[in-house]
Enzyme design. Structure first.
Site, mmCIF file in Angstrom:
data_model
loop_
_atom_site.group_PDB
_atom_site.id
_atom_site.type_symbol
_atom_site.label_atom_id
_atom_site.label_comp_id
_atom_site.label_asym_id
_atom_site.label_seq_id
_atom_site.Cartn_x
_atom_site.Cartn_y
_atom_site.Cartn_z
ATOM 1 N N GLY A 142 70.402 10.591 7.329
ATOM 2 C CA GLY A 142 70.600 11.274 8.586
ATOM 3 C C GLY A 142 71.277 10.395 9.619
ATOM 4 N N ASP A 143 71.624 9.168 9.243
ATOM 5 C CA ASP A 143 72.313 8.242 10.143
ATOM 6 C C ASP A 143 73.252 7.399 9.289
ATOM 7 O OD1 ASP A 143 72.957 6.562 12.396
ATOM 8 O OD2 ASP A 143 71.033 7.088 13.275
ATOM 9 N N ASP A 144 73.671 6.228 9.792
ATOM 10 C CA ASP A 144 74.612 5.402 9.047
ATOM 11 C C ASP A 144 74.021 4.981 7.701
ATOM 12 O OD1 ASP A 144 76.339 5.439 11.298
ATOM 13 O OD2 ASP A 144 75.208 3.778 12.178
#
Length: 482
Positions: free
Chosen positions: A265-267
């Site tokens: 959900g992020d990097d």
């Protein structure tokens, strides 16, 4: 044992081959004041795995009261086991085996000259009891917790360690993060959510052959460490889960990250080195970092981010053989006024991307700050950023490159890039401000600030980083009877 470089698609079958036979429960009666431990009568088929160092002693979590029913807390069992095994550090070290089962636990601390081995049929479950997550000191290069003023200990935590291995037969660590994500979104937390694995102020660190799922926040965070190997990791989180970064090397020197598959959900990987004035003061850069053979899926974030917390500096990063699918951007630089420090000598080659919003993205206004104490005159230096040999398909924007007024990003080099666009691409494909550099053999053609140069290749270092020559040993536990 040579560190081989197989294709990521064959990862699961090769892990299965590495674990040559089915693991049966073994207990070893541990004696802290004698040279060796006496094995129990339970036989154990061989386990073979690769590690920085092998251990003379081993024990099983059940020897310390562990119960693998998915309901009983094992926090005290882990603490008891590791406390006793720490006494064997000077006598060849020790390994704790987490056998098949579901092992509910809160945070526990590792020790030096130690291996935590998670069996392929074992699942560690993060406790839902917040009392099992102690609050720990803030990180000196951050000045506060990342989410909130305080921060909680990680599920697997270690500080000031030497020679630490967290590995397994692709066993699973499930952070059961959904309640944490809900509380974070609702603003109900005054502490930073736990990470799954966090190692601080340590050297000779290996994290490998594990599946991490549903972390409350970041998955793997190594900070103030040196000589780090992270490989054969599968990291899975819902693509809408908040801040579930895959792997975050932070103020680390001599790190190798390879052969990983991350859905986040992020990097997927975020390279960091501290936040604003706190990172400036500590002044520990992330450097001598190699990232290769990564597959990333992250629709709302970067394949690899450099920053945004980069106030100790980031330099000498080598990135190659990367696949990004349905991901927001490729290798992205994130910084802002107030960060200071530098991102320099970055080398990227052989990337394949499919269904991307941006291929190239640099941001000079990523301006979230820990507090109002940052120096508005602390300008980051972004220079010598090199990309080459990139193919991208189904792309919305080729590039958005935004430097800082009176502080341009310089020395950008992009060569041998082929980008094919989505059916409805943006009209302005290269949006560039406050950047300087050159391009060669790039389609679609770049902006005027990155003019075409005669046929050339952007540089990629020919030398090897010290961590690339670190070879893992073949370790095993022989079947024994009393």
């Amino acid at each position: 044992m040579e560190n081989l470089c197989p294709n990521l698609k064959s990862r699961n079958s090769q892990v299965i081959e590495m674990i040559s036979t089915t693991f049966l429960l073994l207990g070893l009666a541990l004696c802290l004041h004698v040279a060796e431990c006496t094995p129990k009568t339970t036989p154990l088929d061989n386990i073979v795995f690769s590690a920085l160092n092998c251990r003379k002693h081993s024990a099983v979590l059940t020897d310390f009261g562990g119960v693998g029913d998915g309901k009983t807390s094992n926090t005290k069992a882990f603490a008891s086991a590791i406390n006793k095994l720490s006494g064997l550090a000077s006598d060849g070290g020790a390994m704790l085996i987490v056998p098949p089962g579901k092992w509910l636990t809160g945070s526990f601390n590792l020790t030096s000259h130690f291996t935590l081995y998670i069996h392929k049929d074992a699942v560690l479950l993060g406790s839902q009891d917040e009392s099992e997550w102690p609050e720990v000191a803030i990180l000196p290069s951050y000045g506060r917790g990342r989410d909130a003023p305080g921060r909680l200990s990680s599920l697997i935590f270690g500080t000031n360690l030497t020679d630490i291995v967290v590995t397994g037969g692709n066993g699973t660590i499930d952070g059961q993060g959904a309640p944490w994500w809900k509380k974070f979104r609702n603003g109900e937390l005054n502490v930073t959510r736990p990470y799954l694995i966090q190692i601080l102020f340590s050297n000779q660190v290996q994290i490998s052959n594990l599946t991490l799922v549903n972390s409350p926040s970041w998955n793997v965070h190594t900070i103030y460490c040196s000589d780090v190997v992270i490989q054969w990791m599968t990291v899975l989180a819902p693509i809408d889960s908040p801040n579930t970064d895959g792997i975050n090397p932070d103020s680390c020197t001599n790190t190798r990250i390879e052969d990983c598959y991350i859905v986040s959900g992020d990097d997927c990987i975020a390279v960091k080195s501290g936040w604003d004035q706190y990172g400036n003061k500590v002044g520990m850069p992330t450097q001598q970092l190699v990232i290769r053979r990564l597959t990333c899926i992250s629709p709302d974030s970067a394949t690899i981010a450099l920053g945004s917390e980069m106030s100790g500096g980031i330099q000498d990063v080598r990135i190659e053989d990367i696949t990004a699918i349905n991901t927001q951007s490729g290798v992205r630089i994130k910084t802002a006024v107030g960060r200071g420090a530098f991102v320099r000598d970055i080398y990227v080659r052989r990337m394949f991307m499919k269904t991307m919003k941006y291929v190239f993205w640099m941001t000079g206004s990523y301006g979230e700050h820990p507090d109002n104490g940052f120096d508005p005159k602390a300008l980051p230096e972004i220079k010598r950023i090199n990309y080459r040999d990139i193919v991208a398909e189904n792309v919305t924007y080729s590039a958005r490159l935004d430097g800082i007024t009176n502080d341009p990003f310089t020395g950008i080099c992009i060569s041998n890039v082929t980008i094919t666009l989505t059916e409805k691409p943006k009209k302005l494909q290269w949006n560039c401000t406050n950047v300087e550099g050159v391009t060669s053999n790039v389609t679609p053609p770049a902006c005027d600030l990155l003019p075409e140069k005669k046929p050339m290749e952007c540089p990629f270092p020919e030398d090897r980083l010290p961590i690339e020559d670190v070879k893992l040993k073949s370790c095993s536990i022989a079947s024994t009877v009393a």
